[in-house]
Motif scaffolding. Structure first.
Motif, mmCIF file in Angstrom:
data_model
loop_
_atom_site.group_PDB
_atom_site.id
_atom_site.type_symbol
_atom_site.label_atom_id
_atom_site.label_comp_id
_atom_site.label_asym_id
_atom_site.label_seq_id
_atom_site.Cartn_x
_atom_site.Cartn_y
_atom_site.Cartn_z
ATOM 1 N N SER A 58 -1.977 -2.123 3.749
ATOM 2 C CA SER A 58 -1.218 -2.494 4.948
ATOM 3 C C SER A 58 -2.171 -2.908 6.064
ATOM 4 N N ALA A 59 -3.442 -3.170 5.690
ATOM 5 C CA ALA A 59 -4.463 -3.459 6.702
ATOM 6 C C ALA A 59 -4.134 -4.693 7.545
ATOM 7 N N ALA A 60 -3.384 -5.646 6.959
ATOM 8 C CA ALA A 60 -3.088 -6.887 7.674
ATOM 9 C C ALA A 60 -1.992 -6.712 8.727
ATOM 10 N N TYR A 61 -1.321 -5.568 8.692
ATOM 11 C CA TYR A 61 -0.223 -5.359 9.633
ATOM 12 C C TYR A 61 -0.770 -4.874 10.956
ATOM 13 N N GLY A 62 -0.231 -5.347 12.038
ATOM 14 C CA GLY A 62 -0.762 -5.033 13.361
ATOM 15 C C GLY A 62 -0.414 -3.635 13.837
ATOM 16 N N PRO A 63 -0.894 -3.283 15.021
ATOM 17 C CA PRO A 63 -0.688 -1.940 15.560
ATOM 18 C C PRO A 63 0.765 -1.607 15.881
ATOM 19 N N ALA A 64 1.626 -2.637 15.951
ATOM 20 C CA ALA A 64 3.033 -2.386 16.269
ATOM 21 C C ALA A 64 3.722 -1.539 15.206
ATOM 22 N N TYR A 65 3.131 -1.506 13.998
ATOM 23 C CA TYR A 65 3.762 -0.781 12.897
ATOM 24 C C TYR A 65 3.292 0.668 12.805
ATOM 25 N N GLY A 66 2.447 1.096 13.752
ATOM 26 C CA GLY A 66 1.979 2.472 13.744
ATOM 27 C C GLY A 66 0.675 2.625 12.986
ATOM 28 N N GLU A 67 0.171 3.844 13.007
ATOM 29 C CA GLU A 67 -1.145 4.089 12.413
ATOM 30 C C GLU A 67 -1.136 4.034 10.893
ATOM 31 N N ASN A 68 -0.008 4.361 10.290
ATOM 32 C CA ASN A 68 0.034 4.475 8.829
ATOM 33 C C ASN A 68 1.171 3.700 8.199
ATOM 34 N N PRO A 69 1.253 2.388 8.436
ATOM 35 C CA PRO A 69 2.319 1.677 7.732
ATOM 36 C C PRO A 69 2.045 1.713 6.226
ATOM 37 N N LEU A 70 3.118 1.553 5.477
ATOM 38 C CA LEU A 70 3.030 1.699 4.032
ATOM 39 C C LEU A 70 3.725 0.488 3.416
ATOM 40 N N VAL A 71 3.081 -0.149 2.441
ATOM 41 C CA VAL A 71 3.679 -1.319 1.817
ATOM 42 C C VAL A 71 3.845 -1.070 0.321
ATOM 43 N N ILE A 72 5.080 -1.192 -0.143
ATOM 44 C CA ILE A 72 5.412 -1.025 -1.558
ATOM 45 C C ILE A 72 5.726 -2.417 -2.114
ATOM 46 N N ARG A 73 4.938 -2.872 -3.088
ATOM 47 C CA ARG A 73 5.135 -4.208 -3.672
ATOM 48 C C ARG A 73 5.913 -4.099 -4.968
ATOM 49 N N ASN A 74 6.997 -4.856 -5.047
ATOM 50 C CA ASN A 74 7.789 -4.908 -6.275
ATOM 51 C C ASN A 74 7.801 -6.360 -6.734
ATOM 52 N N LYS A 75 6.970 -6.671 -7.725
ATOM 53 C CA LYS A 75 6.813 -8.064 -8.166
ATOM 54 C C LYS A 75 8.053 -8.584 -8.872
ATOM 55 N N ILE A 106 7.230 0.165 5.178
ATOM 56 C CA ILE A 106 7.694 1.393 5.823
ATOM 57 C C ILE A 106 6.803 1.596 7.043
ATOM 58 N N ALA A 107 7.357 1.489 8.253
ATOM 59 C CA ALA A 107 6.503 1.603 9.437
ATOM 60 C C ALA A 107 6.820 2.851 10.251
ATOM 61 N N HIS A 108 5.865 3.230 11.061
ATOM 62 C CA HIS A 108 5.891 4.401 11.949
ATOM 63 C C HIS A 108 5.768 5.710 11.184
ATOM 64 N N ALA A 109 5.236 5.660 9.961
ATOM 65 C CA ALA A 109 5.059 6.892 9.198
ATOM 66 C C ALA A 109 3.913 7.713 9.791
ATOM 67 N N ARG A 110 3.994 9.015 9.628
ATOM 68 C CA ARG A 110 2.926 9.883 10.099
ATOM 69 C C ARG A 110 2.079 10.331 8.902
ATOM 70 N N THR A 111 2.546 11.328 8.201
ATOM 71 C CA THR A 111 1.821 11.818 7.041
ATOM 72 C C THR A 111 2.152 10.928 5.859
ATOM 73 N N VAL A 112 1.157 10.360 5.210
ATOM 74 C CA VAL A 112 1.394 9.505 4.045
ATOM 75 C C VAL A 112 0.850 10.208 2.806
ATOM 76 N N TYR A 113 1.684 10.310 1.777
ATOM 77 C CA TYR A 113 1.322 11.073 0.583
ATOM 78 C C TYR A 113 0.801 10.201 -0.555
ATOM 79 N N VAL A 114 0.794 8.891 -0.383
ATOM 80 C CA VAL A 114 0.373 8.006 -1.469
ATOM 81 C C VAL A 114 -0.806 7.161 -1.001
ATOM 82 N N SER A 115 -1.512 6.554 -1.967
ATOM 83 C CA SER A 115 -2.693 5.753 -1.655
ATOM 84 C C SER A 115 -2.536 4.353 -2.226
ATOM 85 N N VAL A 116 -3.311 3.425 -1.696
ATOM 86 C CA VAL A 116 -3.312 2.054 -2.202
ATOM 87 C C VAL A 116 -3.632 2.085 -3.697
ATOM 88 N N GLY A 117 -2.835 1.372 -4.477
ATOM 89 C CA GLY A 117 -3.022 1.335 -5.925
ATOM 90 C C GLY A 117 -2.052 2.233 -6.677
#
Ligand code: ZN
Length: 182
Positions: free
Chosen positions: A97-114, A122-133
Motif C-alpha cells: 500500500s506504499a503508493a497510497y497517500g497519507p489520507a488513507y492513514g498509517e496502515n492502509p491495507l490492499v487485498i488483490r483479487n486477480k 481498507i483504510a484507516h486501519a490501526r493494528t494490521v495482522y497480515v503482511s505483504v505477500g
C-alpha cells in the motif's frame, strides 16, 4: 425466582443504552441510508457515514463530476467503533500500500483479487495482522478499525480499484462489501 428474573430484566433494560457509548462523537453522517448492515468485512452491524461518489461531506476537493462544489468520495465509509475487527470478505493476496497517500492513514491495507480484477483497499486501519505477500481467505482477521488520518472518527474506508489502478480507477464498491441489512 420471579424476583431474580425481574432484576435481570431491569439490568438488561438499563444496559441497553450503553451500546450508544460506542458511538464516536466525531461521526457526521452524510448518507441518507440509516440502515445498519452486517458484512463479511467487519464485526457487528454498522451504518454508512459517507457513500461512494459525489458528496456534501467537506473533506474532499470540488470535483468536476459533481455539481454545487461537491467533492467525490472514492470509497464507502462505514462508521464503526474504534477497534472493531476487520476481516477479509473475499480471497486475495495482500499487496503493498506504499503508493497510497497519507489520507488513507498509517496502515492502509490492499487485498488483490486477480480473478475479480480488483484491488480492495481498507483504510484507516490501526493494528494490521497480515503482511505483504500473505494470501487471505474469507474470515481471516485483517486489522482493527481506527481513526488514523480520519478527523471524522473511527470508520472503515472501503475502496475498490482495478488491479494496480490509481484513484481514477476507483469503482463503485458496494457490491464487494456484500452487505446485509441487520
Ligand atoms: Zn472514505
Amino acid at each position: 425466582m420471579m424476583r431474580m428474573l425481574g432484576l435481570m430484566t431491569a439490568l438488561l433494560l438499563t444496559a441497553a443504552p450503553a451500546a450508544a457509548a460506542d458511538d464516536d462523537p466525531r461521526w457526521v453522517f452524510y448518507s441518507r441510508d440509516t440502515t445498519a448492515y452486517t458484512s463479511p468485512w467487519y464485526d457487528g452491524a454498522h451504518r454508512t457515514m459517507i457513500g461512494y461518489g459525489c458528496t456534501r461531506a467537506p473533506y474532499y476537493p470540488a470535483d468536476s463530476r459533481c455539481g454545487g462544489g461537491r467533492g467525490f468520495h472514492h470509497g464507502i465509509d462505514v462508521a464503526m467503533p474504534c477497534g472493531t475487527p476487520i476481516t477479509a470478505g473475499r480471497f486475495g493476496r495482500v499487496v503493498s500500500s506504499a503508493a497510497y497517500g497519507p489520507a488513507y492513514g498509517e496502515n492502509p491495507l490492499v487485498i488483490r483479487n486477480k480473478r475479480l480484477g480488483v484491488d480492495i483497499l481498507i483504510a484507516h486501519a490501526r493494528t494490521v495482522y497480515v503482511s505483504v505477500g500473505d494470501r487471505v481467505t474469507r474470515g481471516v482477521s485483517l486489522a482493527l478499525a481506527s481513526d488514523s488520518a480520519a478527523p471524522d472518527g473511527c470508520h472503515l474506508h472501503f475502496e475498490v480499484r482495478s488491479v494496480a489502478g490509481g484513484l481514477d480507477d476507483a469503482q463503485r464498491p458496494v457490491k464487494l462489501l456484500d452487505r446485509v441489512p441487520a
